[in-house]
Enzyme design. Structure first.
Site, PDB file in Angstrom:
ATOM      1  N   LEU C  43       0.825  -1.207   0.000  1.00 31.25           N
ATOM      2  CA  LEU C  43       0.000   0.000   0.000  1.00 31.25           C
ATOM      3  C   LEU C  43       0.856   1.253   0.000  1.00 31.25           C
ATOM      4  O   LEU C  43       0.605   2.195  -0.747  1.00 31.25           O
ATOM      5  CB  LEU C  43      -0.940   0.003   1.199  1.00 31.25           C
ATOM      6  N   ALA C  44       1.878   1.284   0.844  1.00 37.36           N
ATOM      7  CA  ALA C  44       2.695   2.494   0.925  1.00 37.36           C
ATOM      8  C   ALA C  44       3.536   2.660  -0.341  1.00 37.36           C
ATOM      9  O   ALA C  44       3.492   3.702  -0.998  1.00 37.36           O
ATOM     10  CB  ALA C  44       3.575   2.450   2.169  1.00 37.36           C
ATOM     11  N   SER C 284      -9.912 -11.932  11.121  1.00 37.33           N
ATOM     12  CA  SER C 284     -10.072 -10.493  11.276  1.00 37.33           C
ATOM     13  C   SER C 284     -10.651 -10.130  12.631  1.00 37.33           C
ATOM     14  O   SER C 284     -11.561 -10.767  13.145  1.00 37.33           O
ATOM     15  CB  SER C 284     -10.995  -9.950  10.201  1.00 37.33           C
ATOM     16  N   ARG C 331      -6.197  -4.293  20.971  1.00 34.34           N
ATOM     17  CA  ARG C 331      -5.537  -5.570  20.713  1.00 34.34           C
ATOM     18  C   ARG C 331      -4.610  -6.010  21.834  1.00 34.34           C
ATOM     19  O   ARG C 331      -4.618  -7.179  22.219  1.00 34.34           O
ATOM     20  CB  ARG C 331      -4.738  -5.463  19.422  1.00 34.34           C
ATOM     21  N   HIS C 402       1.524  -9.875  14.842  1.00 32.93           N
ATOM     22  CA  HIS C 402       0.740  -9.447  13.709  1.00 32.93           C
ATOM     23  C   HIS C 402       1.311  -8.202  13.033  1.00 32.93           C
ATOM     24  O   HIS C 402       1.280  -8.067  11.822  1.00 32.93           O
ATOM     25  CB  HIS C 402      -0.662  -9.164  14.218  1.00 32.93           C
ATOM     26  N   GLU C 426       4.405   0.551   7.338  1.00 35.94           N
ATOM     27  CA  GLU C 426       4.790  -0.196   8.534  1.00 35.94           C
ATOM     28  C   GLU C 426       6.297  -0.122   8.781  1.00 35.94           C
ATOM     29  O   GLU C 426       6.752  -0.300   9.913  1.00 35.94           O
ATOM     30  CB  GLU C 426       4.348  -1.668   8.389  1.00 35.94           C
ATOM     31  N   LEU C 442      -3.817  -0.057   7.141  1.00 30.16           N
ATOM     32  CA  LEU C 442      -4.129   0.267   5.742  1.00 30.16           C
ATOM     33  C   LEU C 442      -4.184   1.777   5.590  1.00 30.16           C
ATOM     34  O   LEU C 442      -3.694   2.349   4.621  1.00 30.16           O
ATOM     35  CB  LEU C 442      -5.460  -0.357   5.352  1.00 30.16           C
TER      36      LEU C 442
END
Lengths: 234, 252, 639
Positions: C43-44, C284, C331, C402, C426, C442
């Site tokens: 994505l990046a 998820s 989380r 993760h 990330e 994301l």
């Protein structure tokens, strides 16, 4: 090809479109031909009159014949083009051959198609050109006071031979095989299919294919096994 | 569980390949197929044999990297990617034949890894919506009916693994190409380029050397994303319409 | 060395606007003259390559996968946050900002996070325009779901495949630029080193993974968009190929590595089932919207089937401990609670390493078709892996590594301390502090690639006008290439007897034990002792078969594991150095009597940025104090 039409027709999708459209024409012919043939069950006069009408078309009949021939050539020619490309796209086959989803009808399209082509040649030689039994050309009968070719007697004589009848029935089964995939499939190629419609097309295609088989096979079967037209002498 | 593997080994694209037989012993039933290969590879390394090279990455069924043909079926038995295949699907003592995805446009890189850049080139030829970063209107400016969005998503779910082309006896890439055409063509944002897209994608697909569609539907049977072949019918329809427009010189 | 984050002046909500109004622009004619090397195509990286290419820069983009469409961003399932407030439930840019800062346990940089929240809305617009088929309501407008750590519904999603759809959007935008000739894509190409010319990042050394060729690429700036380092644990939800090499090599060339101890353990993964296991599969977090997490109250019930445990014998521990957030607690907190239940012997499934995630109530309330509509692919995945049907019996879940919040240190412009070296997504450390909220990865990847770097890269490039681009034939390139070749050859020459994977597994287990969900001084010190030994064993006894000049996956793995063997130590050092508990970093010495993390804002309200000092020499820790102008530090409470 540089023509826009050529670019379209010779693309992967275009070629299949040609095969599908010629397929439709050929299926229509097969249906029409059957309807004509079924006059056989209404006695000699009707089928002989039908044959007479057809021949009376004169030059138009030749136009139709040539168009059908061209259709067959295109149907086969484009299939061969497609087939050649398909071979080239898979130069190395899998060591384990596991047919996935594909029906036997679909897998045997080329084979059934080519055998049917041979059958058509025989069929034309047999009943149209009278090359197998030249005596067929001399069969005549009286129709409303007119001397006409006795098609009825020719059919009965032809199918009285068990080998001829057997070959016809077998070939017709292959036609049905071919159409079992072909009819349902052409809607997909034409882009007229959807998830909902596909099973309908496929089922209808198979029903039509085997109904055609039943219709065509009824004639040799009735001659050979039920003695239809027994009074006819050579 | 114990298995005998017949694995395709090939040193490079230009070199001939061959099958080698390797035992796969003491494999847990809960291991995935790729984990089974990991175990076999560890054993090979200990014997000084170079491990079997195979493509894999996410190992959760979404990246589309893994690409093994198992007993003649891309991704093996069951619906899903190779990495989502578990050994409990096999019988003890099975002989399992493992081959790369086979298609002329996918040359073997080494052993079971193939080069699938042909798919990238297809997308590059028009599998996108031209849109400049930052120029987009508000996301809710164009409502899209839920069924349309869902249907587009069905097609967009394609993971680009190429199992469709590998399964097709003709090595046809129609399911992949039609999924992209379907995804973008269904959405209002993609309509402006619809005709050009379908013409370009189909042409690139043909140039790459993929085969034609014989409506065998093997593609949809192996598709891990469950993309139906009805998208191919859609593509046929759109292609015909676009071709007619092009042939008569209408604006595309 | 002072770390200047280059945060623009002005009030928090004006900083980005102010920056954009005064940012250095590069004219179209000059853009053509610059070449930017982008490593990573997720994505990046993909978004940056597409956008910078579109703007007229010459881009070379590299990825180790066989296609940019396979970057691991694809695996994100749940969704992407954006402060659109389409639900009219009180969301705002400020609230997304505050939730993210709070979720990160007040260890991220205010200005960066505010900017992230600000551009989040543009991301959704951008993605919809690209044809990302987000979930919609019947009226045709976009649907949202809620997610951990938030009390509003701001998460946009595309079934359980949001990451995939966003990545495909990026990939398609990238493909358009490849076709336009502005981006040159190099798949199956791995970066093995960074090349510095006069202290500036001007190139990279790569290995063509198909031919084995080692070569250099020169550019005017380098962007690392290479993801996180979760695979240091061996077992993680990362793809097998994910690695730390690009950022670690840059670290060894002088880039600072920030907060490497901040790792996120995701609460809802499928539990480990055996030693052969090669990766962990995430379910998820969105499942927690409709699933209730529980474990048996009594140890004796742990071995029973779930249906044999009556309601009153079940401990819905998240609802019990955190009544206001319940099953949607962040989380780190959820993961630790699950671990505690298992540590008390109340865990379920093989090895007692699991708790239940139960959908029975939701199925009763919403009907099964609704649950299928939301999660069918996840339920199928679960059944495929475990052989159990989660519609009929509760899922078993256990935490797994993760995401990694740490990464290379960057300033507000996303540039590291090495001029020209930019780090996105990330791979950098900037936005998530000590813990990342769901559906924010994301968001950050796309924000950095589409909306931040295109504005901020000008700050560096505008200083490079008129400076000739170095050539790959220059001494600096030749020297780096030599070093890379030497290292590759060294790996091949060891010809030992132990496999690369066995080292990786051993390292992973060690890091998981000593630097996983809970850490303490003794454990970290023992790891810092053990890792160098393991490294030495590796360089003496590893077996890498085959040649360097071919496709050789063992060689690829060996290079990556060699870097993990060094990086793991850095991680433990950082964890040891940070004597507090915050977010994903939980030091057992620093907790309340009821097990809650105790932060030490007086002494640790800073970013730790580590500087490499040489092989087998302890690195130096530098500090970037977190100067909060706006947010008041508070104890993070989800009760």
């Amino acid at each position: 090809m540089d023509l826009p039409l050529g670019k379209w027709l010779f693309s992967s999708l275009g070629k299949k479109l040609v095969v599908a459209i010629t397929g439709i024409i050929l299926v229509s012919f097969v249906v029409g031909h059957l309807l004509g043939n079924l006059t056989f069950f209404f006695g000699p006069d009707l089928i002989n009159a039908y044959a007479l009408k057809l021949h009376a078309l004169g030059p138009l009949l030749w136009v139709i014949r040539l168009a059908l021939l061209a259709t067959v050539v295109l149907h086969i020619g484009f299939t061969m083009l497609v087939w050649k490309e398909n071979q080239a796209a898979r130069p190395q086959k899998y060591a384990v051959n596991a047919p996935i989803q594909t029906t036997i009808f679909a897998r045997t399209m080329r084979l059934t198609g080519l055998i049917v082509l041979a059958f058509i040649a025989f069929h034309l030689a047999h009943f149209t050109l009278h090359l197998i039994n030249p005596s067929y050309a001399t069969l005549h009968t009286d129709l409303d006071g007119q001397q006409v070719h006795d098609v009825y007697r020719m059919v009965v004589l032809g199918f009285s031979n068990p080998f001829v009848s057997g070959f016809y029935i077998l070939s017709l089964a292959l036609v049905a095989f071919h159409l079992s995939h072909g009819i349902g499939s052409l809607f997909q190629t034409l882009g007229l299919s959807s998830q909902t419609l596909r099973p309908v097309y496929e089922a209808t295609g198979r029903i039509v294919a085997w109904a055609l088989f039943a219709g065509y096979a009824a004639i040799p079967v009735s001659v050979l096994f039920f003695g239809l037209g027994k009074g006819v002498r050579p | 569980m114990n298995f005998t593997l017949r694995v395709w080994r090939q040193n490079g694209p230009a070199e001939p390949g061959r099958f080698e037989e390797y035992p796969a012993l003491d494999i847990p039933a809960d291991a995935s197929f790729l984990e089974m290969l990991d175990i076999v590879n560890e054993g090979l390394i200990h014997k000084g044999v170079e491990p079997v090279q195979f493509d894999h990455d996410c190992r959760e069924g979404i990246c589309g990297t893994c690409s093994l043909t198992i007993d003649g079926v891309p991704h093996g038995p069951g619906r899903g990617t190779t990495c989502q295949l578990y050994m409990r699907k096999f019988q003890d003592r099975d002989v399992i034949t493992i081959e790369p995805f086979r298609a002329a446009p996918f040359p073997v890189v080494r052993d079971l890894a193939v080069d699938r850049r042909a798919f990238d080139r297809i997308i590059q030829s028009g599998g996108f919506i031209s849109e400049r970063t930052g120029s987009a209107p508000d996301a809710n400016a164009t409502p899209i009916p839920k069924p349309t969005a869902d249907f587009a998503m069905d097609a967009a779910a394609c993971i680009g693994c190429a199992a469709c082309a590998a399964a097709c006896p003709n090595s046809s890439a129609m399911l992949f190409v039609s999924a992209k055409i379907g995804h973008l063509g269904l959405l209002p944002q993609g309509i402006a380029e619809k005709n050009r897209r379908v013409l370009n994608l189909v042409r690139t697909m043909d140039e790459e050397g993929f085969g034609n569609c014989s409506n065998y539907y093997a593609c949809e049977a192996v598709c891990p994303a469950g993309i139906p072949a009805s998208f191919i019918a859609r593509m046929n329809r759109e292609y015909t319409a676009a071709s007619v427009k092009e042939a008569i010189g209408a604006t595309l | 060395m002072s770390l200047d984050p280059k945060i623009p002046a002005g009030p928090l909500d004006q900083k980005w606007t102010h920056f954009k109004n005064h940012a250095k622009l590069i004219s179209p004619a000059n853009k053509r003259k610059f070449k930017i090397l982008i490593v990573g195509s997720g994505l990046a990286g993909g978004a940056a390559a597409a956008t910078l290419g579109e703007q007229g820069f010459n881009i070379e983009c590299f990825c180790y996968q066989d296609s940019p469409r396979r970057a691991h961003s694809i695996a994100a399932q749940g969704g992407i946050n954006a402060a659109k407030n389409y639900q009219n439930d009180g969301d705002s840019v400020y609230r997304l900002f505050y939730d993210t800062i709070k979720g990160g346990d007040f260890r991220s940089r205010e200005a960066n996070v505010y900017r992230l929240a600000e551009v989040s809305t543009s991301i959704i617009d951008q993605c919809v325009a690209q044809g990302v088929p987000f979930a919609r309501e019947y009226g045709g407008l976009l649907a949202n779901r809620s997610f951990g750590g938030a009390q509003v519904s701001r998460t946009f999603y595309a079934r359980g495949q949001t990451g995939q759809q966003l990545l495909l959007g990026t990939y398609q935008a990238l493909s358009a630029q490849v076709a336009a000739g502005s981006v040159k894509m190099f798949p199956r190409t791995e970066m093995l080193d960074l090349v510095l010319v006069d202290g500036h990042a001007k190139g990279i050394v790569v290995r063509d993974m198909v031919t084995g060729e080692i070569r250099s690429h020169a550019g005017d700036a380098v962007l690392l968009c290479t993801g996180g380092y979760g695979n240091v644990f061996y077992l993680s939800t990362n793809a097998k190929g994910c690695n730390v090499s690009a950022t670690y090599r840059a670290y060894k060339r002088g880039a600072l590595f920030a907060n490497p101890c901040y790792t996120q353990i995701h609460p809802t993964c499928i539990p480990v089932s055996g030693e052969y296991q090669s990766k962990l599969t995430l379910m998820s977090e969105s499942l927690r919207n409709d699933g209730r997490v529980w474990a048996p109250k009594r140890k004796e019930d742990a071995g029973k089937l779930p249906q044999e445990i009556p309601e009153e014998a079940r401990d819905y521990f998240l609802e019990r401990k955190y009544p206001s957030y319940g099953n949607l607690a962040p989380r780190d907190i959820s993961s630790r609670s699950a671990k505690e239940a298992c540590d008390e012997g109340r865990g379920v499934g093989p090895g007692g390493l699991g708790v239940y995630l139960d959908f029975a109530d939701s199925i009763n309330r919403l009907t099964r078709p609704v649950i299928e509509e939301r999660y069918s692919n996840l339920f199928e995945m679960y059944e495929n892996i475990t052989g159990e049907n989660a519609y009929e019996r509760p899922m078993r879940i256990y935490p797994a590594v993760h995401y990694t919040m740490g990464g290379l240190w960057v300033d507000y412009n996303l540039m590291s301390n090495i001029p020209g070296l930019h780090v996105l997504g990330e791979a950098n450390f900037s936005d998530h502090g000590a813990n990342r909220l769901g559906a924010s990865a994301l968001m950050q990847g796309l924000a950095d690639g589409y909306f931040v770097i295109p504005y901020t890269i000008g700050e560096y490039l505008s200083t490079q006008f008129g400076k000739p681009r170095p050539q790959t034939t220059d001494a600096a390139f030749q020297q780096t290439e030599r070093e890379v070749r030497g290292r590759v050859q060294q790996l091949l020459d060891i010809k030992g007897s132990r496999t690369v994977d066995s080292f990786h597994r051993e390292l992973g287990l060690l890091i998981w034990d000593k630097c996983g969900m809970a850490r303490d001084r003794a454990g970290l010190e023992s790891a810092i002792q053990r890792i160098p030994q393991l490294r030495e064993e590796f360089w003496k006894t590893v077996s890498v078969l085959g040649k360097g000049e071919t496709f050789n996956q063992s060689l690829e793995k060996a290079g990556r594991v060699a870097d993990f063997l060094e990086f793991g130590e850095l991680m433990c050092r950082d964890a040891l150095d940070r004597e507090e508990s915050c977010g994903g970093h939980f030091r057992t010495e620093y907790q309340t009597p009821d097990g809650e993390a105790v932060r030490d804002d007086a002494n640790y309200h800073f970013v730790s940025a580590w500087r490499h000092e040489g092989d087998n020499v302890p690195p130096t820790r530098l500090k970037e104090p977190l100067a909060y102008e706006h947010v008041k530090l508070a104890t993070r409470s989800y009760k």
